[in-house]
Design an enzyme around this catalytic site. Structure first.
Site, PDB file in Angstrom:
ATOM      1  N   GLU A 318       2.652  20.122 -35.857  1.00  0.00           N
ATOM      2  CA  GLU A 318       3.497  19.169 -36.565  1.00  0.00           C
ATOM      3  C   GLU A 318       3.370  19.178 -38.080  1.00  0.00           C
ATOM      4  O   GLU A 318       3.674  18.174 -38.740  1.00  0.00           O
ATOM      5  CB  GLU A 318       3.176  17.749 -36.074  1.00  0.00           C
ATOM      6  CG  GLU A 318       1.785  17.224 -36.459  1.00  0.00           C
ATOM      7  CD  GLU A 318       0.717  17.450 -35.408  1.00  0.00           C
ATOM      8  OE1 GLU A 318      -0.293  16.735 -35.420  1.00  0.00           O
ATOM      9  OE2 GLU A 318       0.909  18.350 -34.571  1.00  0.00           O
ATOM     10  N   GLU A 352       6.988  17.019 -31.763  1.00  0.00           N
ATOM     11  CA  GLU A 352       6.525  17.348 -33.120  1.00  0.00           C
ATOM     12  C   GLU A 352       7.220  16.514 -34.186  1.00  0.00           C
ATOM     13  O   GLU A 352       6.611  16.162 -35.202  1.00  0.00           O
ATOM     14  CB  GLU A 352       6.714  18.843 -33.390  1.00  0.00           C
ATOM     15  CG  GLU A 352       5.956  19.757 -32.443  1.00  0.00           C
ATOM     16  CD  GLU A 352       4.484  19.404 -32.282  1.00  0.00           C
ATOM     17  OE1 GLU A 352       3.895  18.806 -33.207  1.00  0.00           O
ATOM     18  OE2 GLU A 352       3.915  19.716 -31.216  1.00  0.00           O
ATOM     19  N   HIS A 355       5.651  13.188 -34.664  1.00  0.00           N
ATOM     20  CA  HIS A 355       4.459  13.240 -35.518  1.00  0.00           C
ATOM     21  C   HIS A 355       4.786  13.056 -36.997  1.00  0.00           C
ATOM     22  O   HIS A 355       3.915  12.673 -37.783  1.00  0.00           O
ATOM     23  CB  HIS A 355       3.756  14.587 -35.346  1.00  0.00           C
ATOM     24  CG  HIS A 355       2.848  14.653 -34.162  1.00  0.00           C
ATOM     25  ND1 HIS A 355       1.897  13.701 -33.880  1.00  0.00           N
ATOM     26  CD2 HIS A 355       2.725  15.602 -33.182  1.00  0.00           C
ATOM     27  CE1 HIS A 355       1.239  14.042 -32.790  1.00  0.00           C
ATOM     28  NE2 HIS A 355       1.731  15.194 -32.339  1.00  0.00           N
TER      29      HIS A 355
END
Length: 921
Positions: A318, A352, A355
């Site tokens: 991420e 991701e 994040h």
């Protein structure tokens, strides 16, 4: 003597006066700060000392993709906050130019003062602790100063730090440079304070070959070309942790789009694969906009790049503004990818991008709170996928993950969600189903308990409050407690600070439901623990619901309070843990289970509840808390099951049951394979081999799994049809006879007929592997090669995994060998352990070798043999996985023993009748 005493007293008075004067000039915040006086005090410490705080990094790197070396410099703006003559930071596998190290104190940096540059007396690299210790001659002045260091390093082949990934362009092998810094590998690229709480801003400059694309977290502000080299400068980043810094240098194509508020989103991939990035691009744009609304905070950077990396140990990473992925998690080929591939892209991209808020904007204080990042991102990725593709019913599919979490947490060798991490090197061991899946599951349970709207409002408040800072688990609980008025901290501590979970047993006594809780252990042994369990139940209908907190070991509930029509009490079914939102198992008494079987057969229950009943029953059978006879009686209720999630789990269960029964009674007249073939033929006939116009995404995924199961169990018609389609595929790779959704099934079927004397299928699959450039196709083939019942072929396939033809991260895809190949795989692992340990031992991938090859065994003798082999070969990265795998062997062994007893006693006849009456010969 008296003279000496007088001098001593004078010195003491002078020293006391000096210390007093210094203390008066220092802020109160430093009164309790410890002054380090020896370099030895920094060794063996779990964390860096806190007397220097980084504020800003100015990093310049020059990677050489031919020599696989890089040179660099870093200027770090520091705030000295306590008296010290030392600066201690992280560095690993770097060659430090000791003559370049200098510190410019705050006074010297003003324009009106003479420049004073301090050089350290000693520069010490402590390799075992991965720290760089700088010892200065005098105490450093309090305030902002500038630390400058020049260094060199190697672009490694370990897929961590600053590393090399390879690819082909126009038939020529080329290198790209990639970073992977999570959890603690930024120190392998530049000296830094490599801890998540040490946030700073980053100004990055790269000197790279002029024909290559060079990416970092922020947009490019300037690019100067000088012959074969160019210097690329990037905007300074917002405050962030070192593990989120990212750099990628290579040859790429890209596709791009803008969000509604002007954020530029790009997907980068190898030249020639740009069309495969379009689906992920669309998902990313829509997901960013969804999260902006959900978190009530816009995405905080001006651009988002997503890059497909050929060599990548993790599925994805991420990095702030520059998210990296393995190719199979980002690229989607309309012609050759499966429905499951498509869904994986959505889930991984959504994970991701979550994040970017939960992890990057708001960051855990230390790795003990890793689950805050990963558990939450896992949960919200399903929320996003459900919003984007509601027809996929992804929350029913989340149960597949949920079951994996229950499976690991049912071991004595599990661990709490919150694990005290003393050193970052311990993190790899908790990158597992507990941190990710149990973490996601307890968040889902809490959201269900508090209500979706309340949970979202509280979460948005939490993100706003802690933006650009660090948090602990308790900070999230406080925000949710304030937003809901519920005792969240008290409720959740029993789930995050303690390993394991309860099994809630329910029985009917005098028209009352009696609930009891105890710890569930897959070994069947007694466990300790008491949880605050959010109980949800339905009685006779989904309209008759009851929610309450089970806070004691037992509680009683009057059924008359639930049902207005008392005449239905006797026949009403009761289902606990409605929609499987709670992280616990349920055990029903015989009467309640019989009513649930009837409810399943009459299609009264939702797919999630049918899943839950099946999975809990199987877990209790495996723990020898329920007989095989009882379990197979329940299985018969699923004969007409067509729902993907339920059947997918039933298939996984069937593989385990077949292995255990074969181990327990290899000569038994009861062939469990025939039973499971009969169970799956109904759905296989409904689905067929060809995709149907307008069929659902879930049916497309189910077709491949059902056909794979029939192939594994040796269904002749399936094996014959698979061979026919495979031959057509070898003649024409675009034939409609081998749709991507059924290729894995066909490859497994082909390998089930491969032997030392009939190698055609194996060699043909290798040829397909070598000819394709699609990562997902290579993955399908690797995961099929070890399906042969011939141990010699299994050994050959395992050796192929270690060859240069297989990328390092892909080798683990082929470790799930057939039951007949287990012993071969164990011998192979022992013979190659030194190479495997050296190649994969520095990351979490090594755990796959242990778990995949060791866990399927089912005898105490084998457990002892394995334990003996690893006695002198274990290390911190595999220790927990090894213990868990050996525990699973003992559980399997106990299960085998229990099965043998059951088929030999009076239950045998009933069991045989259940199985044989359902078999289609």
């Amino acid at each position: 003597m008296s003279y000496i005493k007088g001098i001593g007293c004078g010195l003491l008075l002078a020293l006391a006066s000096y210390i007093y004067t210094r203390s008066r000039r220092r802020p109160d915040s430093r009164k309790n700060m410890k002054v380090m006086v020896s370099m030895e005090e920094f060794k063996g410490q779990p964390r860096l000392p806190k007397f220097a705080v980084p504020k800003r990094y100015d990093i310049r790197l020059k990677p050489n993709l031919t020599t696989c070396k890089f040179a660099g410099s870093v200027a770090i703006e520091l705030k000295i906050v306590a008296d010290t003559s030392f600066i201690v930071l992280n560095a690993a596998e770097l060659s430090i130019d000791t003559t370049s190290v200098s510190f410019t104190p705050p006074a010297s940096r003003s324009s009106n003062s003479k420049q004073q540059v301090l050089k350290p007396l000693k520069v010490d690299v402590v390799e075992e602790d991965e720290i760089l210790v700088l010892n200065f001659a005098e105490t450093l002045p309090i305030g902002l100063g500038l630390l400058t260091i020049h260094f060199q390093g190697s672009l490694n082949d370990k897929m961590k730090g600053f590393y090399i990934s390879t690819y082909e362009h126009n038939g020529e092998k080329k290198n790209m440079a990639v970073t992977q810094f999570k959890p603690d590998d930024a120190r392998r690229c530049f000296p830094c304070w490599d801890e998540p709480a040490c946030k700073a801003t980053f100004k990055i400059t790269l000197d790279v070959p002029s024909q290559l694309v060079a990416l970092s977290n922020m947009p490019i502000i300037e690019e100067k070309v000088d012959g074969d080299l160019k210097t690329v400068s990037y905007q300074e980043s917002p405050i962030m942790s070192t593990y989120l810094v990212a750099i990628v240098v290579g040859l790429f194509d890209y596709v791009e789009h803008l969000t509604s508020d002007g954020v530029k989103v790009r997907v980068y991939c190898q030249v020639g694969k740009v069309n495969q990035g379009k689906f992920a691009l669309d998902v990313a744009v829509r997901t960013l906009e969804l999260y902006k609304d959900y978190f009530a905070v816009p995405y905080s950077l001006p651009k988002l790049d997503m890059v497909a990396i050929p060599d990548f140990a993790f599925g994805s990473m991420e990095n702030y503004g520059l998210v990296t992925y393995c190719e199979t998690a980002l690229l989607y080929d309309v012609q050759h990818s499966t429905a499951a591939d498509k869904q994986r892209v959505v889930i991984v991209v959504a994970h991701e991008l979550a994040h970017q808020w939960f992890g990057n904007l708001v960051t855990m204080e230390w790795w003990t709170h890793l689950w805050l990042n990963e558990g939450f991102a896992t949960w919200v990725s399903y929320l996003a996928a459900d919003r984007l593709f509601p027809e996929w019913k992804v929350w029913t599919q989340f149960l597949d993950e949920y079951t994996e979490g229950l499976g690991m947490d049912g071991l004595r060798e599990s661990h709490p969600i919150e694990v005290k991490i003393n050193h970052a090197s311990e993190i790899d061991e908790i990158i597992d189903s507990i941190s990710y899946i149990k973490g996601a599951s307890v968040i889902r349970m809490l959201q269900s308990y508090l209500g979706a709207d309340c949970f979202q409002r509280s979460l948005a408040s939490y993100v706003k409050k802690f933006a650009c800072s660090n948090t602990k688990t308790e900070d999230l609980w406080v925000a949710l407690e304030e937003g809901s008025g519920e005792p969240v901290n008290k409720l959740m501590n029993s789930w995050t600070k303690r390993k394991g979970y309860p099994v809630v047993s329910v029985k009917v006594k005098d028209q009352k439901l009696v609930f009891e809780q105890s710890q569930f252990l897959a070994s069947g042994t007694h466990g300790d623990g008491q949880w605050i369990v959010p109980i949800t139940l339905c009685c006779g209908s989904y309209e008759v619901r009851k929610n309450f907190l089970l806070q004691k070991n037992s509680v009683t509930l009057d059924m008359k309070e639930l049902m207005r029509d008392e005449s239905n009490l006797a026949s009403a079914w009761v289902k606990l843990n409605v929609d499987q939102t709670g992280f616990y198992r349920v055990e029903y008494d015989e009467d309640l289970e019989a009513k649930l079987r009837n409810a399943i057969e009459n299609k009264y229950l939702s797919a999630t509840d049918r899943f839950g009943i099946l999975d809990d029953s199987f877990a209790l059978c495996m723990a020898c808390q329920k007989s095989f006879t009882s379990f197979f009686t329940l299985l018969n209720s699923y004969k007409e099951e067509l729902e993907y999630t339920v059947l997918s789990n039933l298939i996984k269960i069937s593989y385990k049951v077949e292995r255990i029964t074969a181990d327990a009674a290899p000569e038994s007249p009861v062939n469990i394979k025939f039973y499971f073939i009969s169970l799956f033929l109904h759905s296989a006939m409904k689905l067929g081999w060809e995709p149907k116009t307008g069929e659902s995404h879930l049916d497309a995924m189910l077709r491949g799994e059902v056909l794979t199961a029939l192939a594994v169990f040796g269904h002749n018609l399936t094996l014959e049809e698979a061979s026919r389609r495979f031959l057509a595929f070898l003649d024409d790779r675009n034939t409609p006879l081998l749709h991507p959704d059924i290729r894995k099934a066909v490859y497994v079927a082909v390998m089930r007929r491969v032997s030392t004397s009939n190698r055609f299928g194996y060699e043909s699959l290798l040829r397909v592997y070598r000819e394709t450039n699609l990562s997902q196709e290579k993955a399908r083939i690797l995961s099929s090669l070890t399906s042969s019942p011939d141990p010699n072929i299994t050994l050959e396939a395992l050796n192929f995994l270690l060859s240069s033809e297989v990328r390092t991260q892909d080798a683990v895809l082929g470790l799930a060998v057939s039951r007949e190949g287990r012993e071969t795989a164990w011998t192979w692992l022992k013979d190659n352990w030194e190479h495997i340990s050296k190649t994969w031992g520095s990351g979490y991938l090594i755990t796959h070798f242990i778990n995949s090859i060791v866990s399927p065994f089912a005898s105490s003798e084998k457990a002892e043999e394995i334990q003996e082999f690893f006695a002198s070969r274990t290390n911190s990265k595999i220790d927990r996985t090894l213990k868990q795998s050996i525990e699973r062997i003992h559980i399997n062994a106990y299960w085998v023993q229990n099965y043998r007893i059951e088929v030999q006693n009076e239950l045998a006849r009933a069991f045989l009748e259940i199985v044989q009456t359902c078999v289609i010969q």
